[in-house]
Structures are given as structure tokens and as C-alpha cells.
Design a protein around this motif. Structure first.
Motif, mmCIF file in Angstrom:
data_model
loop_
_atom_site.group_PDB
_atom_site.id
_atom_site.type_symbol
_atom_site.label_atom_id
_atom_site.label_comp_id
_atom_site.label_asym_id
_atom_site.label_seq_id
_atom_site.Cartn_x
_atom_site.Cartn_y
_atom_site.Cartn_z
ATOM 1 N N ASP A 162 -35.952 -26.108 -10.182
ATOM 2 C CA ASP A 162 -34.857 -25.314 -10.721
ATOM 3 C C ASP A 162 -34.498 -24.152 -9.801
ATOM 4 O O ASP A 162 -33.773 -23.243 -10.180
ATOM 5 N N LYS A 163 -35.038 -24.188 -8.582
ATOM 6 C CA LYS A 163 -34.766 -23.115 -7.631
ATOM 7 C C LYS A 163 -33.640 -23.531 -6.682
ATOM 8 O O LYS A 163 -33.442 -24.701 -6.400
ATOM 9 N N CYS A 164 -32.929 -22.564 -6.188
ATOM 10 C CA CYS A 164 -31.888 -22.765 -5.176
ATOM 11 C C CYS A 164 -30.731 -23.637 -5.650
ATOM 12 O O CYS A 164 -30.013 -24.221 -4.844
ATOM 13 N N VAL A 165 -30.529 -23.732 -6.965
ATOM 14 C CA VAL A 165 -29.392 -24.496 -7.479
ATOM 15 C C VAL A 165 -28.129 -23.677 -7.300
ATOM 16 O O VAL A 165 -28.037 -22.536 -7.737
ATOM 17 N N GLU A 166 -27.175 -24.270 -6.644
ATOM 18 C CA GLU A 166 -25.914 -23.577 -6.381
ATOM 19 C C GLU A 166 -24.835 -23.936 -7.398
ATOM 20 O O GLU A 166 -23.979 -23.115 -7.727
ATOM 21 N N GLU A 240 -16.021 -44.156 -14.677
ATOM 22 C CA GLU A 240 -17.045 -45.195 -14.832
ATOM 23 C C GLU A 240 -18.259 -44.708 -15.621
ATOM 24 O O GLU A 240 -19.032 -45.515 -16.137
ATOM 25 N N SER A 241 -18.462 -43.404 -15.685
ATOM 26 C CA SER A 241 -19.556 -42.777 -16.448
ATOM 27 C C SER A 241 -20.946 -43.273 -16.039
ATOM 28 O O SER A 241 -21.854 -43.342 -16.862
ATOM 29 N N ILE A 242 -21.108 -43.592 -14.781
ATOM 30 C CA ILE A 242 -22.410 -44.040 -14.270
ATOM 31 C C ILE A 242 -23.233 -42.841 -13.804
ATOM 32 O O ILE A 242 -24.434 -42.766 -14.027
ATOM 33 N N ILE A 243 -22.574 -41.884 -13.131
ATOM 34 C CA ILE A 243 -23.236 -40.627 -12.763
ATOM 35 C C ILE A 243 -23.046 -39.658 -13.923
ATOM 36 O O ILE A 243 -21.921 -39.392 -14.350
ATOM 37 N N HIS A 244 -24.151 -39.140 -14.444
ATOM 38 C CA HIS A 244 -24.084 -38.301 -15.643
ATOM 39 C C HIS A 244 -24.174 -36.810 -15.332
ATOM 40 O O HIS A 244 -23.718 -35.985 -16.117
ATOM 41 N N GLY A 245 -24.777 -36.475 -14.215
ATOM 42 C CA GLY A 245 -24.881 -35.075 -13.830
ATOM 43 C C GLY A 245 -25.287 -34.955 -12.375
ATOM 44 O O GLY A 245 -25.966 -35.833 -11.835
ATOM 45 N N VAL A 246 -24.850 -33.871 -11.737
ATOM 46 C CA VAL A 246 -25.168 -33.625 -10.325
ATOM 47 C C VAL A 246 -25.593 -32.170 -10.161
ATOM 48 O O VAL A 246 -24.983 -31.268 -10.729
ATOM 49 N N LEU A 247 -26.660 -31.962 -9.397
ATOM 50 C CA LEU A 247 -27.071 -30.610 -9.037
ATOM 51 C C LEU A 247 -26.890 -30.421 -7.545
ATOM 52 O O LEU A 247 -27.410 -31.209 -6.743
ATOM 53 N N ALA A 248 -26.132 -29.398 -7.180
ATOM 54 C CA ALA A 248 -25.913 -29.081 -5.769
ATOM 55 C C ALA A 248 -26.839 -27.935 -5.378
ATOM 56 O O ALA A 248 -26.966 -26.947 -6.109
ATOM 57 N N PHE A 253 -27.787 -30.420 -0.063
ATOM 58 C CA PHE A 253 -28.191 -31.638 -0.770
ATOM 59 C C PHE A 253 -27.675 -31.615 -2.203
ATOM 60 O O PHE A 253 -27.624 -30.567 -2.848
ATOM 61 N N ASN A 254 -27.291 -32.789 -2.685
ATOM 62 C CA ASN A 254 -26.860 -32.961 -4.073
ATOM 63 C C ASN A 254 -27.695 -34.059 -4.713
ATOM 64 O O ASN A 254 -27.813 -35.159 -4.161
ATOM 65 N N LEU A 255 -28.281 -33.772 -5.862
ATOM 66 C CA LEU A 255 -29.069 -34.766 -6.579
ATOM 67 C C LEU A 255 -28.292 -35.218 -7.812
ATOM 68 O O LEU A 255 -27.920 -34.399 -8.652
ATOM 69 N N ALA A 256 -28.043 -36.525 -7.897
ATOM 70 C CA ALA A 256 -27.283 -37.092 -9.009
ATOM 71 C C ALA A 256 -28.184 -38.004 -9.833
ATOM 72 O O ALA A 256 -29.088 -38.652 -9.296
ATOM 73 N N VAL A 257 -27.925 -38.054 -11.135
ATOM 74 C CA VAL A 257 -28.662 -38.945 -12.031
ATOM 75 C C VAL A 257 -27.713 -40.033 -12.495
ATOM 76 O O VAL A 257 -26.652 -39.758 -13.050
ATOM 77 N N LEU A 258 -28.116 -41.305 -12.272
ATOM 78 C CA LEU A 258 -27.282 -42.452 -12.591
ATOM 79 C C LEU A 258 -27.944 -43.306 -13.662
ATOM 80 O O LEU A 258 -29.165 -43.485 -13.660
#
Length: 390
Positions: A162-166, A240-248, A253-258
Motif C-alpha cells: 500500500d506504499k507509493c500508490v499514486e 468488457e469489465s475484465i479489468i476490475h481495478g488498477v493501481l498506479a 508500474f501499474n498493477l491490474a486485477v483481471l
């Protein structure tokens, strides 16, 4: 074996949760179920899961529920007191899937009960409970796991870092009217608004999705739940609702949950947390062919602007309660064909602008009083049609 309760077991999310629990009866003992008025389904679920308590909120159906449970050992609870009783039962995990602000008081009871994990499908309780609810949960060492797919996605990533989330990005399907013109939106009928292209949901959330008010509520929910500045939360339309959330992150770097578009997936995650259970839902990206993204059109869907107006106002908690109450009133009136589709957001905006009974929010009763006052104003605005058209 985990002890579980499901509050709101006969709604869409509740039924999904019950189905999952039925498949895992060796892992979970369901202690209690509750429903608003669907006594027949509640009795059926209670028998299948061999529960100890079943609560029916609408007192008119108490006798019907009792009759349907003759020959069982299920204790039948009734009304607001009955719901409070089952919410106060200490279990390992409570699924709260009650619709609207009606879920706030039960959530507070669950927190006080000694239950340590709440799988929360009721975004309104976070929106209206705000920091008061979050503080109470932390004080009781209660872990809240959101079931909304977007917040569930963000929660999963933040569990590890949860650190460095922009920035946090919540995705929106765009609902059934993504490509409608403003003129077409003026003539939307109820059955059209209830027909979602991606998700199978209840009436209230289907209308919220159509107006994109659900994203307004979800921005406020994310702000409260993850303690992140509203200016670091954005919404991107992703049909398409496949990616539900993204953290930049700050380093680029961006982390996405599919995941596939089925609420059983985040519910299963919440039930199994902190572990993960096996699932038949396997995402095949080659079948998707493409994933598309676009900025939301605030002119056609002005609801999104309200979240930032509320969160950046001088009284964000109070205005969040007002917004939620007015939306519940307006959606109900639209479902009865008493107001037009585009008037839903106008009612909400006008109510927020006309609410002036400001006070500190220090208790559940304060929230309930603000909610009641907001509903009075919203109904008066609808009656007079004194709507904001800007």
C-alpha cells in the motif's frame, strides 16, 4: 470449520454467497440468514444450510416463514430487532448483502458482535458510515473485505503493497447506455435501464449503473475504505469489465486485477480470505480478443462529478449521506415511472445543494437523522420538480 452469517441472503449477492456455501458445507457452518420479505426462499435456504437463525425484516411474513420452517430447529427472528439479533451473533465471517442504507445499522451490530471479518457488498454503509464506521471496525480489529469487484480488486493489491500508490483506477462498464446520445437518454424507459449488458444485478444497482451513480458511490467508498485522497481516484470506462481495478505506482508500474464478470469470484475470495480457494472460473484472454478503455462522458453522465464535489466540500461526510439518500429516493421514483431517467441525478444534485442542516456526525443516530432529512428534501424536490438543469 468457519461459522458464517449471510445478511440479505435472498438478493443477487446473497444468493451467490449461499450457492458457494452450499458447495463447501464441509468448510462452513452457516449460523444465520436474513431477508427483507422473500420468506419462501429464506426458508428454503435455511433448510438446505441447516441454519440456527432466520430473520425476516418485513413483519407481515413472519407467520409464513414460521409455517415454512415447521419441523426444523430454526429460530425465527422478526423485524428490525430480529435483524439486529442475527447481526449481533458472533461468527468468524459475516456476509452483508443488504441493499442501501438499510445495511448500515446491521454492519454496526456485526462490528460490535465480535465477528472478525465482514465480507461487505453494501457500499452504502461505507459511504454513509464514513470514518465513523471505519474507526469502529479498526477499534474492534474487524477486517472489512469489499465484495464490489472493483474494491475487491484494489483490496487484493493493497494487501501486499500500500506504499507509493499514486493513483487508483476503478473501471466502469458504462452500463446499457454507454453509446446513447443525450437525446436518447431523455427517453429511457425503466425496462431498458434494468437491462445491463455485462452484469446480472438487482434493480437498484442496475439503475445506479445506468446513471453511473454507482461509480460516484464507489469513489466515495474507495476514499473511505482505503484512506486515499479523492484526487487520486479515477474512473475509466471499460465495457468488457475484465479489468476490475488498477493501481498506479510512482515508478510507472501499474498493477491490474483481471477476472471474469461473475460476482461469485470476489465473494469466494472474501469467504476464503486470507487463503484462496479453487474455482472453476478461468479467464481466457484469447477469447476476449481485445480490451478497450475510454474516458467517461460527464455531459451525458453527470453523476461522476458529484463524487468530487461531495468529497471536496466543507462537509464531505454529511454530503455523502445526503447524496446516497437522495439517490435511493430518486431511483425508487424512477422505478415507479414517476420521474424521468435524466431526472435521477438532478434530484440528487438539487438535494445536496438544498441540504443545510449541518451538524457533526458522531453516531449512528446522527447518520440516520441526516438520511431522513435528506429524503424529505428529495421528495419535496420531486413533488415541485425544482430540479437543477445546469
Amino acid at each position: 470449520m468457519k461459522k458464517v452469517s449471510v445478511l440479505g441472503s435472498t438478493g443477487n449477492i446473497g444468493k451467490k454467497a449461499v450457492d458457494l456455501l452450499l458447495k463447501r458445507k464441509r468448510e462452513y457452518q452457516v449460523e444465520a440468514l436474513s431477508a427483507h420479505s422473500n420468506f419462501a426462499l429464506l426458508a428454503h435456504q435455511a433448510k438446505l444450510l441447516n441454519v440456527k437463525h432466520a430473520a425476516i425484516y418485513d413483519e407481515r411474513f413472519y407467520k409464513d416463514l414460521k409455517e415454512n420452517l415447521i419441523g426444523t430447529d430454526v429460530k425465527v427472528e422478526i423485524g428490525a430487532e430480529g435483524l439486529a439479533n442475527v447481526a449481533s451473533l458472533p461468527v468468524d465471517l459475516s456476509v452483508v448483502a443488504i441493499v442501501g442504507i438499510a445495511g448500515l445499522e446491521p454492519v454496526m451490530h456485526v462490528i460490535e458482535s465480535g465477528t472478525k471479518v465482514i465480507a461487505l457488498a453494501n457500499k452504502e454503509s461505507i459511504v454513509c458510515g464514513g470514518k465513523l464506521l471505519i474507526k469502529k471496525a479498526k477499534g474492534k480489529d474487524v477486517q472489512i473485505i469489499p465484495i464490489d469487484s472493483e474494491h475487491n480488486a484494489i483490496f487484493q493489491v493493497l494487501q501486499n503493497d500500500d506504499k507509493c500508490v499514486e493513483k487508483i483506477t476503478l473501471t466502469a462498464s458504462g452500463g446499457p447506455f454507454l453509446n446513447y446520445s443525450l437525446e436518447q437518454l431523455r427517453n429511457v424507459m425503466v425496462d431498458q435501464a434494468l437491462s445491463h449488458p455485462t452484469w446480472n444485478m438487482g434493480k437498484k444497482i442496475s439503475i445506479d449503473s445506468a446513471t453511473m451513480m454507482n461509480k460516484t458511490l464507489e469513489i466515495i467508498e474507495a476514499h473511505n475504505l482505503f484512506n486515499i485522497s479523492p484526487n487520486k481516484i479515477e474512473v475509466v470506462v471499460h465495457p468488457e469489465s475484465i479489468i476490475h481495478g488498477v493501481l498506479a505506482y510512482k515508478d510507472g508500474f501499474n498493477l491490474a486485477v483481471l477476472a471474469e464478470t461473475d460476482m461469485a469470484i470476489p465473494i469466494s475470495y472474501a469467504l476464503s480470505w486470507p487463503k484462496r480457494s479453487a474455482s472453476s472460473y478461468k479467464l481466457d484472454l484469447t477469447e476476449q480478443k481485445k480490451l478497450t478503455f475510454q474516458e467517461p462522458d460527464h455531459r451525458r453522465f453527470p453523476a461522476l462529478k458529484l463524487s468530487m464535489e461531495v468529497l471536496n466540500s466543507s462537509s464531505p461526510h454529511i454530503n455523502s449521506i445526503v447524496l446516497n439518500a437522495a439517490n435511493e429516493v430518486a431511483v425508487n421514483e424512477f422505478l415507479k415511472s414517476r420521474i424521468e431517467f435524466l431526472e435521477i441525478v438532478k434530484v440528487v444534485k438539487s438535494t445536496v445543494e438544498n441540504f443545510d442542516s449541518y451538524t457533526d456526525v458522531n453516531s449512528l443516530s446522527d447518520i440516520i437523522n441526516i438520511d431522513r432529512g435528506s429524503r424529505v428534501i428529495a421528495n419535496e424536490i420531486i413533488e415541485s420538480k425544482a430540479l437543477v438543469y445546469s
